[in-house]
Structure formats: structure tokens, C-alpha cells
Scaffold this motif. Structure first.
Motif, PDB file in Angstrom:
ATOM      1  N   ASN A  84      62.818 -47.711 103.014  1.00  0.00           N
ATOM      2  CA  ASN A  84      64.001 -47.438 103.824  1.00  0.00           C
ATOM      3  C   ASN A  84      64.848 -48.702 103.832  1.00  0.00           C
ATOM      4  O   ASN A  84      64.376 -49.761 104.268  1.00  0.00           O
ATOM      5  CB  ASN A  84      63.608 -47.100 105.272  1.00  0.00           C
ATOM      6  N   CYS A 130      56.414 -45.785 110.194  1.00  0.00           N
ATOM      7  CA  CYS A 130      57.823 -45.379 110.231  1.00  0.00           C
ATOM      8  C   CYS A 130      57.978 -44.206 111.185  1.00  0.00           C
ATOM      9  O   CYS A 130      57.103 -43.348 111.283  1.00  0.00           O
ATOM     10  CB  CYS A 130      58.309 -44.984 108.844  1.00  0.00           C
ATOM     11  N   VAL A 131      59.107 -44.147 111.869  1.00  0.00           N
ATOM     12  CA  VAL A 131      59.391 -43.053 112.795  1.00  0.00           C
ATOM     13  C   VAL A 131      59.420 -41.700 112.064  1.00  0.00           C
ATOM     14  O   VAL A 131      59.244 -40.656 112.676  1.00  0.00           O
ATOM     15  CB  VAL A 131      60.706 -43.354 113.562  1.00  0.00           C
ATOM     16  N   GLY A 161      58.988 -48.461 112.496  1.00  0.00           N
ATOM     17  CA  GLY A 161      59.428 -49.332 111.399  1.00  0.00           C
ATOM     18  C   GLY A 161      60.878 -49.763 111.450  1.00  0.00           C
ATOM     19  O   GLY A 161      61.218 -50.834 110.935  1.00  0.00           O
ATOM     20  N   PHE A 162      61.739 -48.959 112.070  1.00  0.00           N
ATOM     21  CA  PHE A 162      63.164 -49.333 112.034  1.00  0.00           C
ATOM     22  C   PHE A 162      63.447 -50.635 112.762  1.00  0.00           C
ATOM     23  O   PHE A 162      64.477 -51.269 112.536  1.00  0.00           O
ATOM     24  CB  PHE A 162      64.063 -48.189 112.537  1.00  0.00           C
TER      25      PHE A 162
HETATM   26 MO   LIG Z   1      61.456 -46.140 109.402  1.00  0.00          MO
END
Ligand SMILES: [Mo]
Ligand SMILES: Nc1nc2c(c(=O)[nH]1)N[C@H]1C(S)=C(S)[C@@H](COP(=O)(O)O)O[C@H]1N2
Length: 320
Positions: A81, A137-138, A236-237
Motif C-alpha cells: 500500500n 493492515c486494516v 498499517g495505515f
Molecule cells: Mo493498510
């Protein structure tokens, strides 16, 4: 009930599903000849990096085992990402066009020692170590990576924050000349540059790592070279890539994703399987490269180290 408008930046369920199929090793291998060539090219690049001599850094024994096998680099370096380079997971070739030398990181805001570090000088001022951390990660996929870097705590020591500093704001480059996501098309209206933030208390925890490498080498561009954050207990963002500025602030920073979707991507973003994302469950996750699905753990399994940070904050929306 209100029907939510679907924005371009939201991940449609259908795409999430596609990506889950992608995460299956068999499917991945079927489509992966190009990806493998890319991974090889990426590692040749890493060897030409001026900081290559600093790798491999000594492992920190406290983080030598993440409780799950390390995910092979061929998956983690080619499934990413990095919206600056587009919304697909296949941004590694585009990211390789980002020049990562010279590269400066500005330290400013509520500090006694504002600075402008050339990345290689900063690397000399710190001690690199390797830590194996989980990443969730979301979008409900996860990986385990041997990261190399130095504690955020060390950067705090170098910056000497004043008593007004309550948060740290992290900012990514803004290079529409090389980053297609910042230049044209669907994402031009995004609030570039990418921004993230944490509290000073979070920054002073043992876990937050400023990452400069992975798998015993300088970080590939796809993973956020030359400097990214890694916060293993958060979605993760929060682990922002391509850092150019670290600011100590009195006010809570508003992140890139919070600006875009305040009801979906909160400030805290602590991993919690019991709080679904508004559009999908967070109960389990797909392990990158394995085809395996495993239960998601509160704080991504790092509760022992971080739960204390949130005592007394029960009134806050601490998760998504
Ligand atoms: Mo993510
Ligand atoms: N600057 C920047 N940092 C970013 C992102 C991004 O789009 N831009 N994506 C985030 C998200 S959603 C995740 S899951 C991780 C992915 O890291 P990886 O590609 O190394 O797996 O990076 C984070 N950091």
C-alpha cells in the motif's frame, strides 16, 4: 439508515475480496514471474544504496520471534500500500523511480533542537537494530517482517521536545513530478502529503520503530525507503512511509486517512478484532503469501507492551 456514498479512496468490498484471492500463494505464484523479477531488481538496487554497509544490523533479542514465521520478501516487497504511487498493490516499479538520495528529514515544532538531517548523517547518529514485528493492515491482511531501524524514542532524544510537545506529526514527501498518485487521476484531490500522528506517550513506548531496512538490507522503495514508521500494534495505515518531516506539536495532528474518512480511520487505530471496520469484520486476517486465515489479536498481540498507554482513555474512540 443513511446509505453512504462510496468515495474513490474507499476500498470496495469486491476489491478487498480480490486481494484476498491474490494473497493466496497458489494464485500469487501463478501470476508472479514479473513480481519475482521485480524483487530481484529491487534487491540489486538495495546493494547500491550508500547505507548498504550498515546492514545486516544486529538483531534485538527481545524482538527475535514474532510468534509466526517471517513472510518471504518476494511477497512483502511486491504487494504494497503506497497511494502516492497508485491504488493498486503493484506499485513497486513506480516507487523505484522515487530518488532516495539526496534525502533530508526536517525535525521541527516544539523542540529545543530543530534540525535538517541528511538521511546518511541521521543513520550515523543512531544505532540500527533488527526487530521482527507483525504488521496488520486494516484491509485484513497481515505479514511478519524483519525490519531494521532505530527506536522513535531515540529521535525524541535527539530532538529534545519542549514541555509543550504532546504529539508527533509525521509527513511524507509531496513529489507530483515522480509520484503518479500525487500528480493526476483519481487521487489528485487527496489531501497530500500523507500525514500521521502519535502521542508523546506512544512515541516513548519501546515498540515504535523508525524503519530504514528490511530483511538485512536497506529498505526497498516499495516499503517506504529511506525512512518509514512501524507501529506494530496499530493498523498499517499508521506506519507512514517516505518520511521527510517529523514535527512535535501541542495539538493532535489530523492524519491523511482521518481527513478522507473520519468515521472509518480514527486517530488511534489500535488493532481490535471486536470493533469491525464500518464495512467489514476485523476478526481475522489473511496471512500474506500463505493462503492461511488466522484470528486477529487485540493490539495485534502487543497488549502487554502497550495496553497501559490507554488506561484512563476509555472515553476515547481508541480503535477504528
Ligand atoms: Mo493498510
Ligand atoms: N506515505 C504512505 N505511507 C503508507 C501508506 C501510503 O499509502 N502512503 N499506506 C499505509 C498502509 S495502509 C499500509 S498497510 C502500510 C503498508 O506497508 P507495506 O507496503 O510495506 O506492506 O503502509 C502504510 N504507509
Amino acid at each position: 439508515m443513511l446509505i453512504k456514498r462510496i468515495h474513490g479512496w474507499e476500498i470496495p468490498e469486491s476489491r478487498v475480496t480480490d486481494e484476498h484471492v491474490f494473497l493466496n500463494r497458489r494464485h500469487f505464484m501463478g501470476a508472479a514471474a514479473g513480481a519475482l523479477a521485480l524483487a530481484a531488481a529491487g534487491s540489486a538496487r538495495a546493494e547500491a544504496d550508500p547505507s548498504a554497509g550498515l546492514y545486516p544490523a544486529p538483531p534485538n533479542p527481545a524482538y527475535a520471534d514474532a510468534g509466526r514465521p517471517v513472510t518471504e520478501a518476494q511477497y512483502t516487497t511486491t504487494f504494497n500500500n503506497y497511494y502516492e504511487f497508485g491504488s493498486s498493490k503493484r506499485i513497486a516499479a513506480a516507487a523505484d523511480k522515487l530518488p532516495i538520495r539526496p534525502w533530508e528529514i526536517v525535525i521541527d515544532g516544539e523542540v529545543e533542537k530543530p534540525a535538517r538531517w541528511a538521511i546518511d548523517d541521521l543513520l550515523k547518529a543512531v544505532t540500527l537494530e533488527e526487530r521482527i514485528y507483525r504488521h496488520r493492515c486494516v484491509e485484513a491482511w497481515s505479514m511478519v517482517v524483519p525490519w531494521t531501524g532505530f527506536p522513535v524514542k531515540r529521535l525524541v532524544e535527539l530532538a529534545k521536545p519542549t514541555s509543550n510537545a504532546r504529539y508527533i506529526r509525521f509527513e511524507t514527501f509531496n513529489r507530483p513530478d515522480v509520484a503518479p498518485g500525487q500528480k493526476d487521476g483519481l487521487f489528485t484531490s487527496y489531501p497530500w502529503p500523507y500525514v500521521e500522528g502519535i502521542t508523546m506517550a506512544e512515541a516513548l513506548n519501546e515498540l515504535p520503530l523508525l524503519v530504514t531496512g528490511a530483511y538485512g538490507k536497506p529498505l526497498p522503495n516499495s516499503m517506504g525507503a529511506p525512512l518509514r514508521l512501524h507501529l506494530p500494534w496499530k493498523y498499517g495505515f499508521k506506519s507512514i512511509k517516505g518520511l521527510v518531516r517529523v514535527s512535535f506539536t501541542a495539538d493532535r495532528p489530523v492524519s491523511f486517512w482521518e481527513t478522507l474518512g473520519p468515521t472509518e480511520y480514527g486517530f488511534w487505530a489500535n488493532v481490535n478484532p471486536e470493533v469491525p471496520h464500518p464495512r467489514w469484520s476485523q476478526e481475522s486476517e489473511q496471512v500474506l503469501g500463505s493462503g492461511e486465515r488466522v484470528p486477529t489479536l487485540l493490539y495485534n498481540g502487543y497488549g502487554e507492551q502497550v495496553a497501559g498507554l490507554y488506561a484512563g482513555l476509555e472515553a476515547e474512540k481508541l480503535f477504528m
